[in-house]
Motif scaffolding. Structure first.
Motif, PDB file in Angstrom:
ATOM      1  N   THR A  48      38.893  43.133 -48.092  1.00 24.79           N
ATOM      2  CA  THR A  48      38.750  43.169 -46.631  1.00 24.79           C
ATOM      3  C   THR A  48      38.598  41.739 -46.121  1.00 24.79           C
ATOM      4  O   THR A  48      38.825  40.790 -46.850  1.00 24.79           O
ATOM      5  CB  THR A  48      37.500  43.989 -46.218  1.00 24.79           C
ATOM      6  N   GLU A  49      38.165  41.594 -44.866  1.00 24.16           N
ATOM      7  CA  GLU A  49      37.916  40.269 -44.287  1.00 24.16           C
ATOM      8  C   GLU A  49      36.796  39.572 -45.064  1.00 24.16           C
ATOM      9  O   GLU A  49      35.740  40.149 -45.294  1.00 24.16           O
ATOM     10  CB  GLU A  49      37.518  40.435 -42.812  1.00 24.16           C
ATOM     11  N   GLN A  50      37.054  38.342 -45.475  1.00 27.67           N
ATOM     12  CA  GLN A  50      36.059  37.536 -46.180  1.00 27.67           C
ATOM     13  C   GLN A  50      35.686  36.344 -45.305  1.00 27.67           C
ATOM     14  O   GLN A  50      36.490  35.895 -44.496  1.00 27.67           O
ATOM     15  CB  GLN A  50      36.619  37.032 -47.523  1.00 27.67           C
ATOM     16  N   SER A  51      34.484  35.863 -45.490  1.00 24.73           N
ATOM     17  CA  SER A  51      34.006  34.715 -44.725  1.00 24.73           C
ATOM     18  C   SER A  51      33.348  33.724 -45.682  1.00 24.73           C
ATOM     19  O   SER A  51      32.436  34.092 -46.421  1.00 24.73           O
ATOM     20  CB  SER A  51      33.000  35.196 -43.677  1.00 24.73           C
ATOM     21  N   SER A  67      45.354  38.853 -50.954  1.00 28.76           N
ATOM     22  CA  SER A  67      45.261  40.314 -50.902  1.00 28.76           C
ATOM     23  C   SER A  67      46.224  40.876 -51.935  1.00 28.76           C
ATOM     24  O   SER A  67      47.416  40.559 -51.909  1.00 28.76           O
ATOM     25  CB  SER A  67      45.611  40.819 -49.501  1.00 28.76           C
ATOM     26  N   ASN A  72      47.408  35.521 -48.328  1.00 31.62           N
ATOM     27  CA  ASN A  72      47.299  36.128 -47.008  1.00 31.62           C
ATOM     28  C   ASN A  72      46.910  35.115 -45.942  1.00 31.62           C
ATOM     29  O   ASN A  72      47.241  35.258 -44.781  1.00 31.62           O
ATOM     30  CB  ASN A  72      46.250  37.237 -47.099  1.00 31.62           C
ATOM     31  N   ASP A  73      46.156  34.096 -46.347  1.00 32.77           N
ATOM     32  CA  ASP A  73      45.707  33.074 -45.406  1.00 32.77           C
ATOM     33  C   ASP A  73      45.237  31.861 -46.201  1.00 32.77           C
ATOM     34  O   ASP A  73      44.827  31.994 -47.355  1.00 32.77           O
ATOM     35  CB  ASP A  73      44.555  33.602 -44.537  1.00 32.77           C
ATOM     36  N   HIS A  90      37.701  32.262 -42.407  1.00 33.02           N
ATOM     37  CA  HIS A  90      37.930  33.702 -42.590  1.00 33.02           C
ATOM     38  C   HIS A  90      39.342  33.991 -43.071  1.00 33.02           C
ATOM     39  O   HIS A  90      40.279  33.272 -42.729  1.00 33.02           O
ATOM     40  CB  HIS A  90      37.728  34.443 -41.264  1.00 33.02           C
ATOM     41  N   GLY A  91      39.465  35.061 -43.829  1.00 29.43           N
ATOM     42  CA  GLY A  91      40.758  35.562 -44.256  1.00 29.43           C
ATOM     43  C   GLY A  91      40.591  36.910 -44.908  1.00 29.43           C
ATOM     44  O   GLY A  91      39.497  37.283 -45.302  1.00 29.43           O
ATOM     45  N   GLU A  92      41.698  37.651 -45.006  1.00 29.07           N
ATOM     46  CA  GLU A  92      41.685  38.970 -45.639  1.00 29.07           C
ATOM     47  C   GLU A  92      42.012  38.825 -47.116  1.00 29.07           C
ATOM     48  O   GLU A  92      42.877  38.026 -47.478  1.00 29.07           O
ATOM     49  CB  GLU A  92      42.757  39.855 -45.007  1.00 29.07           C
TER      50      GLU A  92
END
Length: 118
Positions: A48-51, A67, A72-73, A90-92
């Motif tokens: 999921t979204e990670q920080s 992902s 993904n980012d 942040h990124g997924e």
């Protein structure tokens, strides 16, 4: 005790220190440099979204969010932070790869690239 594994992206092979428990994930690269490894590979509890933040890190990092097996980012060139109000990145993804800052640009790593977990 850390485990190590090789990760390949576009024919670039990285020897990574693997972290998967919550204590090691929270600590990440705090106070560490890349002496005997190329990157830190985080196996997150969910995809999921990670920080991430750079609190108490001593080297700038590229933070790569993955992902399944696709980039993904990318948060490039994240500077170390010594204060309490550090920015977050942040990124997924269920995996996060931290590399020395500039690595993604230098090697042409980009969103959509396939990551091979050997």
């Amino acid at each position: 005790i850390y485990h190590y594994m090789y990760i390949s992206i576009n024919n670039n092979k990285f020897n990574c220190k693997v972290v998967s428990n919550s204590k090691d994930i929270a600590e990440g690269m705090m106070g560490k440099t890349f002496d005997n490894f190329d990157g830190m590979f985080f196996i997150m509890p969910n995809d999921t979204e990670q920080s991430f933040w750079m609190k108490n890190c001593i080297v700038p990092l590229d933070i790569v969010f993955i992902s399944k097996n696709i980039i993904n980012d990318i948060s490039p060139n994240c500077p170390p932070c010594k204060t309490e109000d550090c920015p977050t990145y942040h990124g997924e993804g269920g995996f996060v790869l931290e590399l020395p800052a500039g690595t993604c640009r230098e090697l042409g790593l980009k969103i959509g690239d396939v990551v091979d977990f050997n």
